[in-house]
Design a protein around this motif. Structure first.
Motif: not given
Ligand SMILES: [Zn+2]
Length: 57
Positions: A29, A31-32, A34, A45, A47-48
């Protein structure tokens, strides 16, 4: 029609294992950061929930 002789002579061999591994690819990802395994055209993703992911090897 052209017949592939190699397929006919070795009818017992199956390449399903390689096909199954191709279903899941590793993504990261953006963004984060992960990493996760995803399948399909647009993995998201876990996670987000972002779709801004990058395919990694
Ligand atoms: Zn993410």
């Amino acid at each position: 029609m052209e017949v592939r002789s190699s397929m006919c002579s070795s009818g017992g061999m199956m390449g399903d294992i390689e096909l199954n591994e191709l279903k899941f690819k590793r993504y990261q990802c953006k963004e984060c950061d992960s990493k996760f395994k995803g399948a399909g055209k647009t993995p998201t993703c876990p996670s987000c929930g972002s779709e801004d992911v990058e395919l990694i090897e």
